[in-house]
Design a protein around this motif. Sequence first.
Motif, PDB file in Angstrom:
ATOM      1  N   GLY A 176       4.466   8.310   4.949  1.00  0.00           N
ATOM      2  CA  GLY A 176       5.102   7.016   5.170  1.00  0.00           C
ATOM      3  C   GLY A 176       5.046   6.103   3.964  1.00  0.00           C
ATOM      4  N   ALA A 177       4.261   6.470   2.936  1.00  0.00           N
ATOM      5  CA  ALA A 177       4.191   5.650   1.726  1.00  0.00           C
ATOM      6  C   ALA A 177       5.371   6.013   0.829  1.00  0.00           C
ATOM      7  CB  ALA A 177       2.862   5.890   1.008  1.00  0.00           C
ATOM      8  N   LEU A 233      -4.676   1.959   7.136  1.00  0.00           N
ATOM      9  CA  LEU A 233      -3.674   0.895   7.085  1.00  0.00           C
ATOM     10  C   LEU A 233      -4.270  -0.395   6.535  1.00  0.00           C
ATOM     11  CD1 LEU A 233      -1.813   1.476  10.477  1.00  0.00           C
ATOM     12  CD2 LEU A 233      -0.972   1.983   8.169  1.00  0.00           C
ATOM     13  N   LEU A 234      -5.508  -0.686   6.936  1.00  0.00           N
ATOM     14  CA  LEU A 234      -6.151  -1.902   6.438  1.00  0.00           C
ATOM     15  C   LEU A 234      -6.435  -1.794   4.941  1.00  0.00           C
ATOM     16  CD1 LEU A 234      -7.365  -4.656   6.904  1.00  0.00           C
ATOM     17  CD2 LEU A 234      -9.506  -3.561   7.611  1.00  0.00           C
ATOM     18  N   GLU A 235      -6.866  -0.622   4.506  1.00  0.00           N
ATOM     19  CA  GLU A 235      -7.127  -0.417   3.083  1.00  0.00           C
ATOM     20  C   GLU A 235      -5.841  -0.618   2.279  1.00  0.00           C
ATOM     21  OE1 GLU A 235      -9.150   2.890   0.074  1.00  0.00           O
ATOM     22  OE2 GLU A 235      -8.809   3.363   2.198  1.00  0.00           O
ATOM     23  N   GLY A 265      -1.122  -4.909  -2.719  1.00  0.00           N
ATOM     24  CA  GLY A 265      -2.066  -5.345  -1.690  1.00  0.00           C
ATOM     25  C   GLY A 265      -2.351  -6.830  -1.737  1.00  0.00           C
ATOM     26  N   ARG A 266      -3.062  -7.292  -0.733  1.00  0.00           N
ATOM     27  CA  ARG A 266      -3.354  -8.718  -0.616  1.00  0.00           C
ATOM     28  C   ARG A 266      -4.250  -9.225  -1.743  1.00  0.00           C
ATOM     29  NH1 ARG A 266       0.395 -10.940   2.769  1.00  0.00           N
ATOM     30  NH2 ARG A 266       0.848  -9.418   4.380  1.00  0.00           N
ATOM     31  N   PHE A 267      -5.211  -8.404  -2.166  1.00  0.00           N
ATOM     32  CA  PHE A 267      -6.078  -8.840  -3.259  1.00  0.00           C
ATOM     33  C   PHE A 267      -5.276  -9.068  -4.533  1.00  0.00           C
ATOM     34  CE2 PHE A 267      -9.657  -7.587  -0.636  1.00  0.00           C
ATOM     35  CZ  PHE A 267     -10.671  -8.441  -1.058  1.00  0.00           C
ATOM     36  N   GLU A 268      -4.331  -8.196  -4.772  1.00  0.00           N
ATOM     37  CA  GLU A 268      -3.506  -8.337  -5.963  1.00  0.00           C
ATOM     38  C   GLU A 268      -2.593  -9.558  -5.848  1.00  0.00           C
ATOM     39  OE1 GLU A 268      -0.660  -5.452  -8.728  1.00  0.00           O
ATOM     40  OE2 GLU A 268      -1.641  -4.659  -6.912  1.00  0.00           O
ATOM     41  N   LEU A 269      -2.053  -9.782  -4.670  1.00  0.00           N
ATOM     42  CA  LEU A 269      -1.175 -10.939  -4.460  1.00  0.00           C
ATOM     43  C   LEU A 269      -1.942 -12.261  -4.582  1.00  0.00           C
ATOM     44  CD1 LEU A 269       0.909  -9.670  -1.398  1.00  0.00           C
ATOM     45  CD2 LEU A 269       1.778 -10.074  -3.712  1.00  0.00           C
TER      46      LEU A 269
END
Length: 254
Positions: A17-18, A2-4, A24-28
């Motif tokens: 579930g995907a 989930l963190l990844e 992701g946060r890095f992309e944002l």
Amino acid sequence: DLLESELFGHKKGAFTGAISDRTGRFELAEGGTLFLDEIGDMSLDMQVKLLRVLQERSFERVGSNASQGCNVRIIAATHRDLPAAVEAGEFRQDLFYRLNVFPIEMPPLYKRVSDLPQLLEELLIQHVGDQAGSLRVSPAALQVLANYSWPGNIRELSNLVERLAIIKPEGMIEADDLPAKYAEATANRDAEMNNVVEAMQFSQANLKDQMQALEEDLIQQAYDASNGVVAKAAKLLNMQRTTLVEKIRKYQIH
């Protein structure tokens, strides 16, 4: 997993579930700053993946083989002693040095109690809003809070202010309005200070007795070596004759 997915994103169908692609946060945070709180609690497996991003400036979404470039400033925080965690094998040394480029150490609240008035004012504004001026903390209550060790730091202080704002929405917060543990901390601190003062007084008294015993012994030795001639004894001790006579009387040296 989930963190990844949270950090790097995922492709649709990458895991149960995907149901759609996720950014992701890095992309944002591309071109900006990403704050990673409690970095010391990250698993070793995730530490390896984070280290790769910092070293290679690229990552892959979960379920994808396509690398994406990454230009993000990282700010990381932790309550843990990371050097000790490195020694214990709980945190990667190479990641620690990658993150520890510009360390900023925040002292715990009990080491900056001078900030308490301003912090209380800010927290009252947060919890009470426009009515913050109607609720104040008395000097006595502030002194009690200053004697507390604050193991929960700002979060604990914020929790206390929120509780006080509910119990006493306006007026002056007195020492008696505070939970018992804060008053107990002040009582314990006062007791500790009294013990320290008593120990210092005992130490000073003990030192004084030892110094007097040493002085008496030296005078006796000089007096004996001079065959009872005070002037000679005073010369040996580099002391005024009148001063030596007074001390001979004081110690009753014969």
